[in-house]
Design a protein around this motif. Sequence first.
Motif, PDB file in Angstrom:
ATOM      1  N   GLU A 160       4.583  24.144   5.920  1.00 33.63           N
ATOM      2  CA  GLU A 160       3.287  24.178   6.636  1.00 33.63           C
ATOM      3  C   GLU A 160       2.734  23.189   7.660  1.00 33.63           C
ATOM      4  OE1 GLU A 160       0.264  24.579   3.417  1.00 33.63           O
ATOM      5  OE2 GLU A 160       1.249  26.457   2.719  1.00 33.63           O
ATOM      6  N   ARG A 161       3.266  21.923   7.248  1.00 35.13           N
ATOM      7  CA  ARG A 161       3.363  20.701   8.173  1.00 35.13           C
ATOM      8  C   ARG A 161       4.539  20.564   8.889  1.00 35.13           C
ATOM      9  NH1 ARG A 161       4.133  15.026   6.987  1.00 35.13           N
ATOM     10  NH2 ARG A 161       3.269  13.777   8.683  1.00 35.13           N
ATOM     11  N   MET A 162       5.600  20.843   8.426  1.00 37.14           N
ATOM     12  CA  MET A 162       6.932  20.389   8.945  1.00 37.14           C
ATOM     13  C   MET A 162       7.476  21.967   9.144  1.00 37.14           C
ATOM     14  SD  MET A 162       8.048  16.808   7.648  1.00 37.14           S
ATOM     15  CE  MET A 162       9.167  16.871   8.889  1.00 37.14           C
ATOM     16  N   PRO A 163       7.602  22.784  10.152  1.00 39.03           N
ATOM     17  CA  PRO A 163       8.113  23.991  10.033  1.00 39.03           C
ATOM     18  C   PRO A 163       9.528  23.961  10.184  1.00 39.03           C
ATOM     19  CG  PRO A 163       6.318  23.943  11.815  1.00 39.03           C
ATOM     20  CD  PRO A 163       6.433  22.731  11.266  1.00 39.03           C
ATOM     21  N   SER A 164      10.197  22.793  10.484  1.00 38.64           N
ATOM     22  CA  SER A 164      11.783  22.828  10.715  1.00 38.64           C
ATOM     23  C   SER A 164      12.487  22.517   9.378  1.00 38.64           C
ATOM     24  CB  SER A 164      12.133  21.667  11.351  1.00 38.64           C
ATOM     25  OG  SER A 164      11.785  20.334  10.921  1.00 38.64           O
ATOM     26  N   LEU A 165      11.613  22.351   8.431  1.00 37.44           N
ATOM     27  CA  LEU A 165      11.943  22.176   7.094  1.00 37.44           C
ATOM     28  C   LEU A 165      11.615  23.508   6.250  1.00 37.44           C
ATOM     29  CD1 LEU A 165      11.584  18.768   4.805  1.00 37.44           C
ATOM     30  CD2 LEU A 165      12.188  21.189   3.905  1.00 37.44           C
ATOM     31  N   LYS A 166      12.641  24.398   6.308  1.00 36.08           N
ATOM     32  CA  LYS A 166      12.192  25.794   5.634  1.00 36.08           C
ATOM     33  C   LYS A 166      13.201  26.337   4.777  1.00 36.08           C
ATOM     34  CE  LYS A 166      14.027  28.412   9.537  1.00 36.08           C
ATOM     35  NZ  LYS A 166      13.649  29.461  10.698  1.00 36.08           N
ATOM     36  N   TYR A 167      14.438  25.558   4.652  1.00 31.01           N
ATOM     37  CA  TYR A 167      15.283  26.290   3.981  1.00 31.01           C
ATOM     38  C   TYR A 167      15.482  25.475   2.547  1.00 31.01           C
ATOM     39  CZ  TYR A 167      17.258  28.355   7.793  1.00 31.01           C
ATOM     40  OH  TYR A 167      17.418  29.241   9.047  1.00 31.01           O
ATOM     41  N   TYR A 168      15.919  26.316   1.723  1.00 27.54           N
ATOM     42  CA  TYR A 168      16.054  25.979   0.126  1.00 27.54           C
ATOM     43  C   TYR A 168      17.726  26.109  -0.183  1.00 27.54           C
ATOM     44  CZ  TYR A 168      15.742  26.297  -5.033  1.00 27.54           C
ATOM     45  OH  TYR A 168      16.172  25.848  -6.343  1.00 27.54           O
ATOM     46  N   TYR A 169      18.039  25.074  -0.447  1.00 23.33           N
ATOM     47  CA  TYR A 169      19.562  25.081  -0.631  1.00 23.33           C
ATOM     48  C   TYR A 169      19.946  25.011  -2.480  1.00 23.33           C
ATOM     49  CZ  TYR A 169      21.026  24.014   4.046  1.00 23.33           C
ATOM     50  OH  TYR A 169      21.200  23.956   5.467  1.00 23.33           O
ATOM     51  N   MET A 170      20.755  26.048  -2.787  1.00 25.91           N
ATOM     52  CA  MET A 170      20.966  26.375  -4.312  1.00 25.91           C
ATOM     53  C   MET A 170      22.241  25.784  -4.575  1.00 25.91           C
ATOM     54  SD  MET A 170      19.272  30.062  -4.299  1.00 25.91           S
ATOM     55  CE  MET A 170      19.773  30.364  -2.610  1.00 25.91           C
TER      56      MET A 170
END
Length: 486
Positions: free
Chosen positions: A359-369
């Motif tokens: 919401e604040r940093m749109p570039s951080l959008k991935y979840y690595y499993m």
Amino acid sequence: MSASIVQYFGPQTSKCGYCTGIVCSKSHGMHAYRLSCDDYQELIDRGWRRCGNYCYKPQNDVTCCPCYTIKCDALEFKLTKSNKKILRRMNKFLRNGKRELSEHPEQQSKTDDGDGDGDGDDLIISSEPHPQLPDKKPSVIDVAHVETLAQARSTQQKTAVSHEVGDGGRIAGDGDQSTASKKFASSNPPCAKKKKQMRLERRQAKSCPPKEPKVTQEKSLRDFLTSTSDSDKHQLKIVLVAASDIQRSCTDAVHALYRKYQIVIHNDNPARLTLSSMQRFLVKSPLKHQKSEDTPDMGYGSFHQQYWLDDKLIAVGVIDILPGSVSSVYFFYDPDYSFLSLGTYGSLREIDLVQTIAERMPSLKYYYMGFYIHSCTKMRYKGKLSASYLLCPETYIWVPLTDDIRNKLDAKKYQRLNPVAADKDVNEFVNQHVNDVQLLLDPRTCITYQQFVQMIGDYTGRDAIIEYGELVGKVCAHRMIYVSMS
């Protein structure tokens, strides 16, 4: 930015934690004394993964169980029926304290093949096993002194290296399709109505447009996670703790929970589950904590998400928060609460963390499993999260995890997932790039490979440095300091 310092160990052969083979798991390994969060983001986007300070990259073309890096686009993630069922079960337990003892979903899913979204729970059962560490011991160096050397060098000579990675593998949405609706004639012909009534109906139709049908808004992940109240019988609190704080004060509760989980879920030898072993795998981290105006509020680095049920610790998620992702390192929980499907619940909580940061940093959008191991049936659960992508082990292009990909992996366990010849990789490391690799020769000498060769002539370790560069990519090979001390 702090300099990353690594020591490359080369190819490693060990016991496999997936098929339980003795000497069939093959990977490349290196010890990380320190990693910048930017460098580690680059490394995991090339198939690397860390366990404590040890970093490893499976040799997928020759190892027994190929491991494909998997990530989920948290902004495109959609809840399944099973996800909602687990969230409702947790909320119901918090509200009235009643356990659904008739179901043990974490145990049920051990026999699930992970193909599809049926009536069963698509669960994350437990974390993948710890890798077997190599016998090699890293050299002892003064990290702070090496960083001083690196900073001094950077003021004299700066090599600008840029690496631009696109959002490959994005699934295009289906176009809007319009469907013609059939109109059924009224059972009463118009002529049967009185003219006055027909005129009245026409006037009403003009003045009052037809009401649009109400659209029911589907509950989001955030809606489920915030539907609790202070009046509930139980309170669940999620506490985010930086790894540096955990290392200074690792509580007995965390260690006791880890021991219980490893013994019950992984059948580990209790004698091996010491405090120091847990710290080595799950507390110590080479990532330097970064916090500034350009980072999330908690900063970048390694963290523990602690799940406190009232005053009892019931689960811990070990995560790395990086410039482009939240990477799950490990998750352990109290087996007594398996009825709550804590593995999947923890994963959903971590996706919510990504969505919150985005919401604040749109570039951080991935979840690595971590790794998706299709050849190991019980490890296919990671592929059930929607909007998931696998990293092609040859082109380093992200490919959507579709049924076509699953069918390919059914036919042959190792696959180049991206069949199309990609453009030349700007991060490709070739022989001439070896000259700019920074070498740490001794505690007080840090020079480029080219300068080193000019000093001593030919060097027998050149092939190992080139192999290392090809594995980590040109960007990291030029930014990180390569420890060549014996």
